[in-house]
Design a protein around this motif. Structure first.
Motif, PDB file in Angstrom:
ATOM      1  N   ASN A 102     -26.548 -47.888  39.719  1.00 49.13           N
ATOM      2  CA  ASN A 102     -25.300 -47.983  40.469  1.00 49.13           C
ATOM      3  C   ASN A 102     -25.256 -46.818  41.445  1.00 49.13           C
ATOM      4  O   ASN A 102     -25.449 -45.674  41.036  1.00 49.13           O
ATOM      5  CB  ASN A 102     -24.066 -47.884  39.549  1.00 49.13           C
ATOM      6  CG  ASN A 102     -23.713 -49.173  38.871  1.00 49.13           C
ATOM      7  OD1 ASN A 102     -23.755 -50.223  39.478  1.00 49.13           O
ATOM      8  ND2 ASN A 102     -23.361 -49.094  37.602  1.00 49.13           N
ATOM      9  N   ARG A 103     -25.018 -47.119  42.707  1.00 49.63           N
ATOM     10  CA  ARG A 103     -24.799 -46.078  43.726  1.00 49.63           C
ATOM     11  C   ARG A 103     -23.415 -46.303  44.289  1.00 49.63           C
ATOM     12  O   ARG A 103     -23.059 -47.428  44.645  1.00 49.63           O
ATOM     13  CB  ARG A 103     -25.852 -46.180  44.828  1.00 49.63           C
ATOM     14  CG  ARG A 103     -27.236 -45.737  44.396  1.00 49.63           C
ATOM     15  CD  ARG A 103     -28.211 -45.891  45.538  1.00 49.63           C
ATOM     16  NE  ARG A 103     -28.084 -47.248  46.078  1.00 49.63           N
ATOM     17  CZ  ARG A 103     -29.052 -48.130  46.137  1.00 49.63           C
ATOM     18  NH1 ARG A 103     -30.242 -47.821  45.756  1.00 49.63           N
ATOM     19  NH2 ARG A 103     -28.855 -49.334  46.618  1.00 49.63           N
ATOM     20  N   LYS A 119     -20.110 -45.149  46.902  1.00 49.40           N
ATOM     21  CA  LYS A 119     -19.592 -44.499  48.114  1.00 49.40           C
ATOM     22  C   LYS A 119     -18.089 -44.741  48.136  1.00 49.40           C
ATOM     23  O   LYS A 119     -17.623 -45.809  47.720  1.00 49.40           O
ATOM     24  CB  LYS A 119     -20.202 -45.105  49.380  1.00 49.40           C
ATOM     25  CG  LYS A 119     -21.682 -44.907  49.537  1.00 49.40           C
ATOM     26  CD  LYS A 119     -22.159 -45.596  50.804  1.00 49.40           C
ATOM     27  CE  LYS A 119     -23.669 -45.569  50.886  1.00 49.40           C
ATOM     28  NZ  LYS A 119     -24.156 -46.368  52.023  1.00 49.40           N
ATOM     29  N   MET A 166     -27.428 -59.048  47.712  1.00 49.21           N
ATOM     30  CA  MET A 166     -28.119 -58.466  48.864  1.00 49.21           C
ATOM     31  C   MET A 166     -29.643 -58.638  48.793  1.00 49.21           C
ATOM     32  O   MET A 166     -30.303 -58.699  49.810  1.00 49.21           O
ATOM     33  CB  MET A 166     -27.794 -56.968  48.971  1.00 49.21           C
ATOM     34  CG  MET A 166     -26.303 -56.673  49.092  1.00 49.21           C
ATOM     35  SD  MET A 166     -25.509 -57.501  50.480  1.00 49.21           S
ATOM     36  CE  MET A 166     -26.218 -56.621  51.852  1.00 49.21           C
ATOM     37  N   GLU A 167     -30.168 -58.690  47.572  1.00 47.78           N
ATOM     38  CA  GLU A 167     -31.618 -58.798  47.409  1.00 47.78           C
ATOM     39  C   GLU A 167     -31.913 -59.463  46.075  1.00 47.78           C
ATOM     40  O   GLU A 167     -31.218 -59.237  45.082  1.00 47.78           O
ATOM     41  CB  GLU A 167     -32.256 -57.398  47.452  1.00 47.78           C
ATOM     42  CG  GLU A 167     -33.758 -57.401  47.454  1.00 47.78           C
ATOM     43  CD  GLU A 167     -34.355 -56.009  47.637  1.00 47.78           C
ATOM     44  OE1 GLU A 167     -35.529 -55.940  48.039  1.00 47.78           O
ATOM     45  OE2 GLU A 167     -33.662 -55.005  47.387  1.00 47.78           O
ATOM     46  N   SER A 173     -29.899 -57.308  43.509  1.00 44.68           N
ATOM     47  CA  SER A 173     -29.109 -56.197  44.049  1.00 44.68           C
ATOM     48  C   SER A 173     -27.809 -56.771  44.579  1.00 44.68           C
ATOM     49  O   SER A 173     -27.811 -57.682  45.415  1.00 44.68           O
ATOM     50  CB  SER A 173     -29.861 -55.497  45.185  1.00 44.68           C
ATOM     51  OG  SER A 173     -31.032 -54.897  44.686  1.00 44.68           O
ATOM     52  N   LEU A 184     -23.949 -55.939  46.266  1.00 43.62           N
ATOM     53  CA  LEU A 184     -23.037 -55.018  46.931  1.00 43.62           C
ATOM     54  C   LEU A 184     -21.651 -55.420  46.461  1.00 43.62           C
ATOM     55  O   LEU A 184     -21.220 -56.560  46.669  1.00 43.62           O
ATOM     56  CB  LEU A 184     -23.129 -55.108  48.453  1.00 43.62           C
ATOM     57  CG  LEU A 184     -22.105 -54.263  49.218  1.00 43.62           C
ATOM     58  CD1 LEU A 184     -22.222 -52.785  48.861  1.00 43.62           C
ATOM     59  CD2 LEU A 184     -22.256 -54.468  50.712  1.00 43.62           C
ATOM     60  N   ARG A 185     -20.972 -54.490  45.808  1.00 44.43           N
ATOM     61  CA  ARG A 185     -19.616 -54.727  45.316  1.00 44.43           C
ATOM     62  C   ARG A 185     -18.679 -53.822  46.101  1.00 44.43           C
ATOM     63  O   ARG A 185     -18.839 -52.606  46.092  1.00 44.43           O
ATOM     64  CB  ARG A 185     -19.528 -54.430  43.824  1.00 44.43           C
ATOM     65  CG  ARG A 185     -20.425 -55.318  42.993  1.00 44.43           C
ATOM     66  CD  ARG A 185     -20.410 -54.928  41.538  1.00 44.43           C
ATOM     67  NE  ARG A 185     -21.261 -55.835  40.767  1.00 44.43           N
ATOM     68  CZ  ARG A 185     -21.725 -55.552  39.576  1.00 44.43           C
ATOM     69  NH1 ARG A 185     -21.430 -54.415  38.994  1.00 44.43           N
ATOM     70  NH2 ARG A 185     -22.484 -56.414  38.949  1.00 44.43           N
ATOM     71  N   LYS A 186     -17.720 -54.426  46.780  1.00 38.88           N
ATOM     72  CA  LYS A 186     -16.756 -53.654  47.570  1.00 38.88           C
ATOM     73  C   LYS A 186     -15.386 -53.733  46.920  1.00 38.88           C
ATOM     74  O   LYS A 186     -14.857 -54.828  46.727  1.00 38.88           O
ATOM     75  CB  LYS A 186     -16.658 -54.200  48.997  1.00 38.88           C
ATOM     76  CG  LYS A 186     -17.907 -53.983  49.817  1.00 38.88           C
ATOM     77  CD  LYS A 186     -17.699 -54.495  51.232  1.00 38.88           C
ATOM     78  CE  LYS A 186     -18.942 -54.242  52.071  1.00 38.88           C
ATOM     79  NZ  LYS A 186     -18.731 -54.676  53.466  1.00 38.88           N
ATOM     80  N   GLU A 243     -17.653 -48.630  47.602  1.00 41.59           N
ATOM     81  CA  GLU A 243     -18.810 -49.520  47.698  1.00 41.59           C
ATOM     82  C   GLU A 243     -19.755 -49.165  46.568  1.00 41.59           C
ATOM     83  O   GLU A 243     -20.102 -47.993  46.398  1.00 41.59           O
ATOM     84  CB  GLU A 243     -19.525 -49.356  49.040  1.00 41.59           C
ATOM     85  CG  GLU A 243     -18.721 -49.842  50.215  1.00 41.59           C
ATOM     86  CD  GLU A 243     -19.465 -49.712  51.532  1.00 41.59           C
ATOM     87  OE1 GLU A 243     -20.638 -49.265  51.542  1.00 41.59           O
ATOM     88  OE2 GLU A 243     -18.865 -50.058  52.553  1.00 41.59           O
ATOM     89  N   ASP A 249     -23.429 -50.209  45.073  1.00 36.42           N
ATOM     90  CA  ASP A 249     -24.696 -50.932  45.111  1.00 36.42           C
ATOM     91  C   ASP A 249     -25.203 -50.972  43.678  1.00 36.42           C
ATOM     92  O   ASP A 249     -25.439 -49.918  43.071  1.00 36.42           O
ATOM     93  CB  ASP A 249     -25.715 -50.214  46.001  1.00 36.42           C
ATOM     94  CG  ASP A 249     -25.320 -50.216  47.457  1.00 36.42           C
ATOM     95  OD1 ASP A 249     -24.966 -51.295  47.967  1.00 36.42           O
ATOM     96  OD2 ASP A 249     -25.350 -49.151  48.086  1.00 36.42           O
ATOM     97  N   VAL A 305     -27.988 -52.650  40.904  1.00 37.01           N
ATOM     98  CA  VAL A 305     -29.227 -53.379  40.665  1.00 37.01           C
ATOM     99  C   VAL A 305     -29.230 -53.805  39.202  1.00 37.01           C
ATOM    100  O   VAL A 305     -29.083 -52.973  38.305  1.00 37.01           O
ATOM    101  CB  VAL A 305     -30.468 -52.512  40.975  1.00 37.01           C
ATOM    102  CG1 VAL A 305     -31.748 -53.285  40.672  1.00 37.01           C
ATOM    103  CG2 VAL A 305     -30.451 -52.037  42.425  1.00 37.01           C
TER     104      VAL A 305
END
Length: 166
Positions: free
Chosen positions: A100-101, A103, A121-122, A135, A137-139, A150, A152, A154
């Motif tokens: 988990n990344r 922002k 996303m991937e 992958s 993307l959760r906003k 945000e 990211d 995986v």
């Protein structure tokens, strides 16, 4: 007489790695972050940063008021995601979250109501034919349409068993 039970049919549905191509999107329900949530999170984690718990101090910051902890927001995003029907249908195939990344482009204010917009996303196969990587993307989006977090993510998912492939 028809023995079909639509609810049972839905409960038997499973979403696997193959069912989540790049571009797949969905949205969760929403939740409001309350003062009690922020206070409880501070007590639970020991994170009593004055920006979160001291209204007088927070008035003098660039936000002008207290804001929710970033990890509280990320945790609520995880909860909203796991309660969503698409995730519940995927749950049996999820082997684990690998990364988990996070922002935080905007602050989350006490009283903000958030939902999560999720996009694949991937999609990558692994060296094992029964597993694949997705992958997401959760906003985290507030009631004003602003993205406040945000994530990211995986995830490692099971691939559809070969006898079930179309």
């Amino acid at each position: 007489m028809n023995d079909s039970n639509p609810l049972q049919d839905i409960a038997q549905t499973a979403i696997y790695w193959e069912d989540l191509p790049v571009g797949t999107r969905y949205r969760t329900s929403s939740r409001t972050i309350t003062e009690a949530d922020v206070v409880a999170f501070a007590a639970l984690t020991g994170d009593s940063n004055r920006l979160h718990v001291d209204a007088e101090y927070a008035k003098g910051t660039l936000f002008g008021q207290r804001i929710a902890h970033g990890m509280l927001v990320a945790s609520y995003m995880a909860g909203l995601t796991s309660r969503s029907i698409p995730y519940q249908l995927t749950e049996a195939a999820v082997l684990g979250v690998l990364e988990n990344r996070l922002k935080y482009p905007k602050p989350t204010l006490i009283g903000d109501t958030l939902h999560v917009e999720i996009e694949v996303m991937e999609q990558k196969p692994t060296s094992r034919p029964d597993r694949g990587l997705i992958s997401f993307l959760r906003k985290g989006v507030n009631q004003r349409g602003e993205t406040v977090c945000e994530m990211d993510a995986v995830c490692l998912l099971k691939r559809r068993p070969s006898e079930q492939q179309a």
